[in-house]
Every structure is written in structure tokens, then in C-alpha cells.
Design a protein around this motif. Structure first.
Motif, short mmCIF file in Angstrom:
data_model
loop_
_atom_site.label_atom_id
_atom_site.label_comp_id
_atom_site.label_asym_id
_atom_site.label_seq_id
_atom_site.Cartn_x
_atom_site.Cartn_y
_atom_site.Cartn_z
N PHE A 98 0.67 -1.22 -0.03
CA PHE A 98 -0.07 0.13 0.10
C PHE A 98 0.97 1.16 -0.07
CE2 PHE A 98 -2.54 3.29 2.09
CZ PHE A 98 -3.46 3.55 1.48
N THR A 99 2.08 1.25 0.71
CA THR A 99 2.84 2.40 1.05
C THR A 99 3.50 2.64 -0.62
OG1 THR A 99 3.46 1.79 2.93
CG2 THR A 99 4.98 3.20 1.88
N ARG A 100 3.92 1.64 -1.47
CA ARG A 100 4.45 1.78 -2.63
C ARG A 100 3.30 2.21 -3.68
NH1 ARG A 100 5.66 2.93 -6.84
NH2 ARG A 100 7.11 2.19 -8.33
N PHE A 101 1.94 1.78 -3.35
CA PHE A 101 0.90 2.30 -4.16
C PHE A 101 0.60 3.51 -3.97
CE2 PHE A 101 -3.60 2.85 -4.62
CZ PHE A 101 -3.98 2.44 -5.61
N LEU A 102 1.11 4.26 -3.04
CA LEU A 102 0.64 5.82 -2.72
C LEU A 102 1.70 6.72 -3.48
CD1 LEU A 102 0.04 5.81 1.12
CD2 LEU A 102 -1.51 6.31 -0.99
N PHE A 103 2.89 5.83 -3.86
CA PHE A 103 3.98 6.60 -4.44
C PHE A 103 3.24 8.03 -5.72
CE2 PHE A 103 7.32 7.42 -7.93
CZ PHE A 103 8.16 7.92 -7.15
N ILE A 293 -4.02 10.86 1.21
CA ILE A 293 -3.91 9.69 2.18
C ILE A 293 -5.37 9.30 2.64
CG2 ILE A 293 -3.06 8.54 4.17
CD1 ILE A 293 -0.83 10.37 3.99
N ILE A 294 -6.24 10.07 3.07
CA ILE A 294 -7.50 9.75 3.34
C ILE A 294 -8.45 9.24 2.46
CG2 ILE A 294 -9.51 10.85 4.58
CD1 ILE A 294 -7.90 12.82 6.16
N ALA A 295 -8.32 9.87 1.05
CA ALA A 295 -9.09 9.68 0.03
C ALA A 295 -8.83 8.29 -0.51
CB ALA A 295 -8.96 10.72 -1.12
N GLY A 351 -4.24 14.87 10.06
CA GLY A 351 -3.27 14.02 9.88
C GLY A 351 -3.17 12.94 10.79
N CYS A 352 -3.71 13.04 11.93
CA CYS A 352 -3.92 11.77 12.83
C CYS A 352 -4.80 10.82 12.11
CB CYS A 352 -4.31 12.40 14.17
SG CYS A 352 -3.21 13.19 15.07
N LEU A 353 -5.90 11.27 11.73
CA LEU A 353 -7.02 10.41 10.86
C LEU A 353 -6.44 9.71 9.64
CD1 LEU A 353 -9.87 9.52 10.50
CD2 LEU A 353 -10.16 11.63 9.17
N ALA A 354 -5.24 10.42 8.81
CA ALA A 354 -4.88 9.86 7.96
C ALA A 354 -3.91 8.88 8.31
CB ALA A 354 -4.03 11.05 7.10
N ILE A 355 -3.00 9.01 9.57
CA ILE A 355 -2.31 7.96 9.81
C ILE A 355 -2.97 6.64 10.04
CG2 ILE A 355 -0.65 7.28 11.93
CD1 ILE A 355 0.32 10.34 11.48
N TYR A 356 -4.27 6.81 10.93
CA TYR A 356 -4.71 5.64 11.20
C TYR A 356 -5.45 5.08 10.08
CZ TYR A 356 -8.92 3.31 12.78
OH TYR A 356 -10.02 2.20 12.93
N LEU A 357 -6.11 5.53 8.90
CA LEU A 357 -6.57 5.07 8.01
C LEU A 357 -5.39 4.50 7.21
CD1 LEU A 357 -8.93 7.75 6.71
CD2 LEU A 357 -9.76 5.73 7.83
N TYR A 358 -4.26 5.15 7.26
CA TYR A 358 -3.15 4.38 6.15
C TYR A 358 -2.76 3.20 7.06
CZ TYR A 358 1.86 3.72 5.34
OH TYR A 358 3.09 3.33 4.80
#
Length: 363
Positions: A98-103, A293-295, A351-358
Motif C-alpha cells: 500500500f505504501t508503494r501504491f501511494l507513491f 492519504i485519506i481519500a 493528519g492523525c486520521l490519515a495515519i490511522y486510515l493508512y
């Protein structure tokens, strides 16, 4: 950059531009319906002038305003489509994390952030000057125009020991009334000059005081002078007063920062409204990363209901973000608070919400 990265980045940017091209015409249509009567009131106002002086700058302003919303909707739309077409399943089966997919998403968010930073700090303020000048001349009524040209209860520290106060000043006629200038030695008042009226002379940069009175305080006795008219100079111009009443949105960031520093030296009490505007120009573009990230996390998995469910959730999240941002701007402009902290609070929360969803999406 691999083929899949180019494919996602292309879809990211194309969908983003497509979303903006939908939102901007809607905003223009609504604005025309509201202001068509104002345009028709001026027979000498031509179509080309309306377009060049108003709607070109209107588009610049609202393009910049709609960028976070357009970005968020665009990412949800095309990521949901990737998910519904099982393209994401094929990507994850190819051992792409998923991290690579976000690039490629982050590459696109970086491009949008850089464009938004440049527009926020330099392009939009200069554009707003032209647009607001047009609005003042052709759209605002006389009552609104009069409210803009008057500066009321203005105080300024010229030097470490000199202070001035003006009850009311007209920036168009360069005249005002109830003027006072005080000079201090520490906390002790040395002299006080006051007048019923004050007028600025553009030719020689002097001030004319009418019905003036001057009091000089001495240890054993005071000396008082008065007269009908006197010409003198002060370490300020009507431009300083006009800046005070001008909207901070019309100043480029370097000009706004210079104004804040000069005002701090002159003892202007509350500059938080200006700090809020300055900080917002940076915080809002950087929200592109958080919203991306959230989207992606919301639309990454295929849901029952498809794109509509993801879009509904996304619009709700965006509404909450805009709501928090507006509250933080109002609270950040209050005297005595840390405006930087308030302006960045929505980004910290989301940002905290984005980290949780990530982290949840990685599983």
C-alpha cells in the motif's frame, strides 16, 4: 517511475483538472446570476472589461479555493473506479504494498502543493487587488464603499516615544478629525499635540492641522500653545492607515510579512488576523498530502454501493475539514492566542486520521 505509476499519476491529474473544470463554471454561473443587475447598472461597462478585470481574477481565486475539494473528490473518484474494476486487486496480487501504491499519488500531491503555494503567496493576492477594485467600483453600493474608505479609531506608534491617534480618517480625501500626537519620556508624558482636523498634502508630504493645541509638560509649569492652522510633518503617511483598513488577502506574502513586522514595531495591538492569513497560505496547500492519504484509504477497498458510498463519505469528511478550518481561522484571529497553532490544528487532527486510515489500509 514504472508504467503503473505513470498510469495512476495521469489519472490523478486528469481527474483533478476535470473536477476543477466542473466546479469553476458552476461558481461563475452562480456569480453571474447574483451580479447581472450590478453590471447592467453601468452602461459604459463593456463585456471585455468584465471578463478581463473581474472574471479572469474570479477564476484564479476560486480555482485556488476549490483545489483541496477538487483534489479530494478526484482521488476518491478514480481510486474507487480502480477498485471497482479490480485493478487494485491485480496490483496487490503483484506484491505491491500500500505504501508503494501511494507513491504516484504523492507525486501528484506534490505538484498540486507547489502550484497552490505559488498561487497562495503571490498570484492570488495580486489578482485579488484587481478583482476587489472592480467590485468596489461597479458592484458594491455606496454604503459599502463609504465603509471601506473610512478608518476609525486608528492608533500607531511612530517611534519608541511617539504615539498618534485619529478618531476618523477618509483615505480618499486624505482628511480626518480628532487627531492626537503624544511624546513620552519613559512613562512620563513630555508633550501632547491635538487638533480638530488633519489633512495630508500630497505635494510636499506635510500635514495641515486645524484648530490645534499643543501642551508641553515641564517640571514646575506647563506651556500651552494654540492656533487656527499649522503645517508639520510626521513619520507616517495615509498609506499606513490604508494598509490598516485593507484586506490582508490583497497583499503578497512578502508585503504582508513586512507590514506585520512594521506594525509590531509601531505597537499595533492585535495582528493575529494577518498572521492567520499568512499561515493559512502554507497550511492549506500542505493539506493536499493529508487529504490524498485519506481519500486513497477510503476508496482503496471495494465497497457495497460502489463509488457513491465512497463519495458520500468523502464529502462528509471534507465538510468537517472545512468547518474546522473556518473555526480555527476565527479563533486564531482573537488577540492573545497562538495563531500558528490554531491555523494548523485542522491539519494535525486530519493528519492523525490519515495515519490511522493508512495503518488500517496496510493490513
Amino acid at each position: 517511475m514504472k508504467i503503473i505509476d505513470k498510469y495512476i499519476l495521469k489519472r490523478y491529474l486528469v481527474t483533478f483538472m476535470f473536477t476543477l473544470l466542473i466546479l469553476i463554471p458552476i461558481a461563475i454561473a452562480i456569480d453571474i446570476s447574483e451580479k447581472i443587475d450590478n453590471f447592467l447598472e453601468h452602461p459604459n461597462l463593456g463585456f471585455s472589461q468584465i471578463v478581463e478585470e473581474y472574471y479572469v481574477n474570479f477564476i484564479i481565486y476560486y480555482t485556488n479555493t476549490f483545489m483541496p475539494l477538487a483534489l479530494f473528490i478526484a482521488v476518491i473518484l478514480f481510486t474507487s473506479k480502480l477498485s471497482n474494476n479490480t485493478e487494485i486487486i491485480a496490483i496487490t496480487n503483484a506484491k505491491v504494498s500500500f505504501t508503494r501504491f501511494l507513491f504516484p499519488y504523492f507525486v501528484g500531491a506534490t505538484l498540486v502543493t507547489l502550484i497552490s503555494l505559488g498561487m497562495n503567496h503571490f498570484v492570488v493576492p495580486n489578482s485579488s487587488k484587481i478583482r476587489k477594485k472592480f467590485e468596489k467600483k461597479y458592484i458594491k453600493n455606496k454604503r459599502q464603499q463609504n465603509a471601506l474608505k473610512y478608518v476609525s479609531d486608528f492608533s500607531l506608534q511612530l517611534t519608541d516615544s511617539t504615539y498618534i491617534y485619529i478618531r476618523s480618517y477618509n483615505t480618499e480625501t486624505n482628511s480626518g478629525y480628532d487627531f492626537t500626537s503624544e511624546i513620552y519620556d519613559g512613562i512620563r508624558l513630555k508633550s501632547k499635540l491635538s487638533s480638530d482636523n488633519i489633512r495630508y498634502n500630497i505635494i510636499d508630504s506635510t500635514f495641515t492641522l486645524l484648530n490645534w493645541r499643543k501642551r508641553i509638560l515641564i517640571d514646575k509649569k506647563d506651556e500651552i500653545f494654540s492656533g487656527n492652522k499649522i503645517d508639520t510633518v510626521f513619520n507616517f503617511t495615509p498609506r499606513d492607515l490604508d494598509y490598516k483598513s485593507a484586506l490582508s488577502q490583497e497583499m503578497a506574502s512578502n508585503e504582508l510579512l513586512k507590514f506585520i513586522r512594521v506594525s509590531q514595531k509601531r505597537g499595533v495591538k492585535n495582528l493575529n488576523a494577518y498572521w492567520v492569513e499568512l499561515h493559512k497560505r502554507t497550511s492549506l496547500p500542505f493539506a493536499s498530502y493529508i487529504l490524498t492519504i485519506i481519500a486513497v484509504a477510503l476508496a482503496f477497498r471495494k465497497k457495497r454501493g460502489g463509488t457513491g458510498v465512497n463519495l458520500a463519505i468523502g464529502v462528509g469528511v471534507m465538510f468537517i475539514y472545512v468547518f474546522l478550518m473556518k473555526i480555527s481561522e476565527v479563533l486564531g484571529a482573537v488577540a492573545g492566542v497562538n495563531s500558528f497553532l490554531y491555523v494548523w490544528t485542522p491539519n494535525v487532527i486530519f493528519g492523525c486520521l490519515a495515519i490511522y486510515l493508512y495503518l488500517n489500509a496496510r493490513k
